[in-house]
Enzyme design. Structure first.
Site, short mmCIF file in Angstrom:
data_model
loop_
_atom_site.label_atom_id
_atom_site.label_comp_id
_atom_site.label_asym_id
_atom_site.label_seq_id
_atom_site.Cartn_x
_atom_site.Cartn_y
_atom_site.Cartn_z
N VAL A 147 13.68 -4.29 -47.14
CA VAL A 147 12.91 -5.26 -47.90
C VAL A 147 12.56 -4.76 -49.31
CG1 VAL A 147 10.65 -4.48 -47.05
CG2 VAL A 147 10.97 -6.85 -47.71
N GLU A 156 35.04 3.13 -47.10
CA GLU A 156 35.48 4.32 -47.83
C GLU A 156 34.70 4.57 -49.13
OE1 GLU A 156 38.34 1.10 -49.38
OE2 GLU A 156 37.18 1.54 -47.59
N GLU A 178 13.23 -13.00 -35.72
CA GLU A 178 12.33 -12.09 -36.42
C GLU A 178 10.95 -12.10 -35.77
OE1 GLU A 178 11.36 -10.95 -41.03
OE2 GLU A 178 11.57 -13.07 -40.52
N LYS A 183 13.35 -2.08 -33.20
CA LYS A 183 13.76 -3.44 -32.84
C LYS A 183 14.40 -3.51 -31.45
CE LYS A 183 14.25 -5.00 -37.60
NZ LYS A 183 13.54 -3.84 -38.17
N ILE A 189 20.86 6.32 -43.55
CA ILE A 189 20.45 7.38 -42.63
C ILE A 189 21.56 8.41 -42.47
CG2 ILE A 189 19.78 7.89 -40.26
CD1 ILE A 189 17.59 6.57 -41.85
N VAL A 194 13.00 2.34 -42.79
CA VAL A 194 13.00 3.48 -43.70
C VAL A 194 12.96 2.96 -45.13
CG1 VAL A 194 14.07 5.21 -42.23
CG2 VAL A 194 15.52 3.63 -43.47
N SER A 254 18.41 5.10 -33.03
CA SER A 254 18.00 3.79 -32.55
C SER A 254 16.92 3.20 -33.47
CB SER A 254 17.51 3.88 -31.11
OG SER A 254 17.34 2.58 -30.57
N THR A 280 8.83 -13.76 -45.28
CA THR A 280 8.96 -14.79 -44.25
C THR A 280 7.63 -15.26 -43.67
OG1 THR A 280 9.32 -13.06 -42.60
CG2 THR A 280 11.27 -14.03 -43.62
N ARG A 288 12.55 -15.89 -39.85
CA ARG A 288 13.97 -16.11 -39.62
C ARG A 288 14.27 -16.04 -38.13
NH1 ARG A 288 15.87 -11.43 -43.68
NH2 ARG A 288 14.39 -10.39 -42.31
#
Length: 629
Positions: free
Chosen positions: A456, A318, A544, A411, A295, A449, A408, A473, A541
């Site tokens: 994923v 870096e 999740e 989640k 992002i 995104v 943000s 999952t 998980r």
């Protein structure tokens, strides 16, 4: 064969054709009953005629062209050169005729010139066309059988390109187009066999190995509909990109690429109020933290479209920011770019950077975001996300930054993991400090995104490349997706709108089932799900969710002037209370074996703390109940 030898062969061929054309011109003029006097005169002068014409051809540089790549311009050159050569020959013939008392009819020179154009030009055109024809049909039965969807200009140009590139080992056998008036016509020898509704049937009938979508003007919805039909075939799927990606309206083989999941999940190009964003960014000093991330780096690219006076890239890693620096410097000449290696955790360093450079706008994208990793490392999540945000926000307040925009995540809504809880606390920091500061603080909340680091889709692609299995999952898990450019453009738009205290919520469109996403990626890679590539369910998980939310129940939502951006009302504005909570967190970080998740649970009331021990106990309790029954 050397170039000199090729030129010598062409000269001898031209000499022979010049002789033939002059004799043929006499035969045509006298209806094949050439008077003996003209035959004798031709025998005496033909070498002079040939020599004159060859000299004109040399001066006209007819032997300097690469006839393998000859085009209309070379044919025009031949016509003018032959016309001039015949004028000189006619002048010479009239002089010789005055001496020998034999003058050829003027029509003979006109006919000879026309025959020269056909014979000499024909040899050169044939030299260009014959190899292409031979290549086209060489190994015809072994070539990939290609269907092109789109019988327009792009499709027609694509046929020529493919036919001219024998190394592709492809042949166009059929077209498909939704314009019914084109059905039954032929393009480059291939028939337009039907509409896109008939793609599966046509692909089976013609034994298609590969389908190329060649409709540069098509929108996302149309592409999605076409791909859905193509997925019913076993053909490899490729696409010609949008018209805005095709330079000068010319189609090149290099532009044809595999259909990507972004083509299916992406939406129509969003409309931005570029004037509002330009007023927000132009001639301003803009700072981006986490500038090397997915992002952050795209934010930097987008920001530069709006001419900031200076762009400051802050990043702890870096390597990623070095690559971004090189990319931006190549793309923008005279760019005023500062790259600073620093951690947002380091309060003194943030004070030094913001105090020195005095940015007008800060986009805070630095964060730890990997849910499973942060579940195992809650201290690092708190240090980087919570204290990093607090450090940058307080320094923005101290040095009078005009706007601060927090990146943000969905989640943060009713979080079930420590990463989401820390991001919710970051939102609370931003909303509460806004009431105490002249700086306008806002947050922008969105879902996943496409293609971001650690998401994923790159994971699935890697698993497919390794032969599978593709792991997910839960078969019912769903997520919202947005492209990186779309997300960052809307962040800029929201930042321009911000008046302080808002949490902007981006319209993420329809949620996507991850199992459908996995199947689409497998098919787009040329495989069959659960046949060539297995799909394996591994179980949810720690922390999740089956689905993510974008809005807290108590926030409410209001529309903004932009159809893709909504705003939630502030629900936490007690800055002093937040600081006390953060002091408690700080003590927890410094205390060995402190349960930071429990501390976060007392601060972020919507955080459903995941306790693995409790889950195991519940599972055992359920098992015991089954045995008891």
């Amino acid at each position: 064969m050397t170039r000199q030898l090729k030129m010598l062969i062409l000269v001898w061929m031209d000499a022979f054709l010049i002789s033939i054309s002059f004799y043929a011109a006499l035969a045509l003029r006298f209806d094949n009953a050439i008077p003996a006097i003209y035959i004798e005169s031709l025998r005496q002068n033909i070498l002079f005629f040939v020599f004159i014409k060859l000299m004109v051809f040399v001066v006209g540089k007819m032997y300097h062209s690469l006839w393998k790549y000859a085009s209309i311009s070379e044919l025009v050159q031949i016509m003018f050169t032959i016309f001039f050569a015949n004028l000189l020959v006619m002048s010479f013939a009239y002089l010789a005729g005055d001496i020998n008392n034999v003058i050829f009819p003027r029509s003979v020179y006109v006919i000879a010139a026309i025959l020269d154009i056909f014979l000499i030009g024909g040899v050169r055109v044939g030299y260009r066309a014959l190899p292409a024809k031979l290549n086209k049909y060489k190994g015809w039965g072994m070539k990939k059988r290609v269907m092109i969807i789109g019988a327009g200009d792009a499709g027609a140009m694509l046929v020529k390109e493919i036919n001219n590139h024998s190394a592709l080992n492809s042949k166009i056998v059929v077209f498909v187009d939704d314009d019914s008036t084109k059905v039954g016509l032929r393009i480059g020898g291939a028939p337009v066999a039907g509409t896109t509704e008939e793609v599966p049937k046509i692909a089976k009938k013609y034994g298609i190995d590969e389908i190329i979508i060649a409709i540069p003007s098509a929108g996302k919805a149309q592409i999605q509909d076409i791909v859905a039909k193509c997925k019913k075939t076993k053909a490899k799927l490729k696409i010609l990109p949008g018209i805005y990606e095709i330079i000068g309206g010319k189609v090149k083989i290099s532009q044809v690429r595999d259909v990507q999941i972004e083509d299916l999940l992406g939406r129509e190009q969003i409309k931005l109020d570029t004037n509002e964003i330009r007023n927000f960014i132009k001639y301003k000093t803009v700072m981006v933290t986490g500038a090397g991330g997915s992002i952050g780096s795209e934010l930097c690219r987008q920001i530069l479209h709006f001419q900031p006076s200076e762009l400051i890239l802050v990043e702890i890693y870096e390597n990623s920011v070095y690559d971004l620096q090189n990319e931006l410097n190549r793309k923008y000449e005279g760019l005023n770019l500062k790259v600073i290696i620093a951690s947002v955790r380091d309060r003194d360093r943030m004070e030094e950077i913001i105090g020195t450079h005095r940015p007008d706008v800060i986009f805070h994208a630095a964060a730890h975001k990997h849910v499973p990793l942060m579940e195992s490392n809650p201290k690092e999540a708190v240090k980087n996300n919570v204290f990093g945000t607090l450090n940058v926000a307080q320094m923005a307040d101290k040095f009078g930054v005009s706007k601060f925009v927090l990146i943000s995540t969905d989640k943060a809504v009713n979080p079930t993991n420590i990463m989401g809880a820390t991001k919710r606390l970051c939102e609370m920091i931003v909303q509460s400090i806004d009431k105490e500061s002249k700086t306008e603080f806002a947050a922008v909340r969105f879902g996943n995104v496409l293609g971001s680091n650690g998401s994923v889709i790159p994971l699935f692609k890697k698993q497919i490349a390794q032969g599978g299995p593709v792991t997910l999952t839960h078969e019912d898990i769903i997520r919202y997706f947005m492209s990186i450019p779309e997300a960052t453009q809307l962040v800029l738009q929201a930042g321009a709108m911000a008046k302080g205290g808002e949490i902007f919520i981006l319209d993420m469109g329809e949620p996507v089932k991850i199992i459908d996403l996995a199947k689409d990626l497998i098919r787009l890679s040329g495989f069959e799900p659960d046949v060539d590539i297995a799909i394996k369910i591994t179980g949810l998980r720690p922390g999740e969710k089956l689905y993510e939310e974008l809005l807290l129940d108590e926030e409410g939502v209001s529309k903004t002037v932009h159809e893709k951006i909504f705003v939630g009302k502030p629900i936490f504005t007690d800055y002093e209370k937040i600081l006390k909570h953060i002091n408690t967190l700080d003590e927890g970080i410094r205390t060995p074996n402190a349960n930071l998740k429990h501390i976060m649970g007392r601060i972020v009331k919507t955080y459903k703390v995941y306790e693995e021990e409790n889950v195991k106990a519940d599972a055992q309790k359920n098992e015991n109940m089954k045995i008891g029954n």
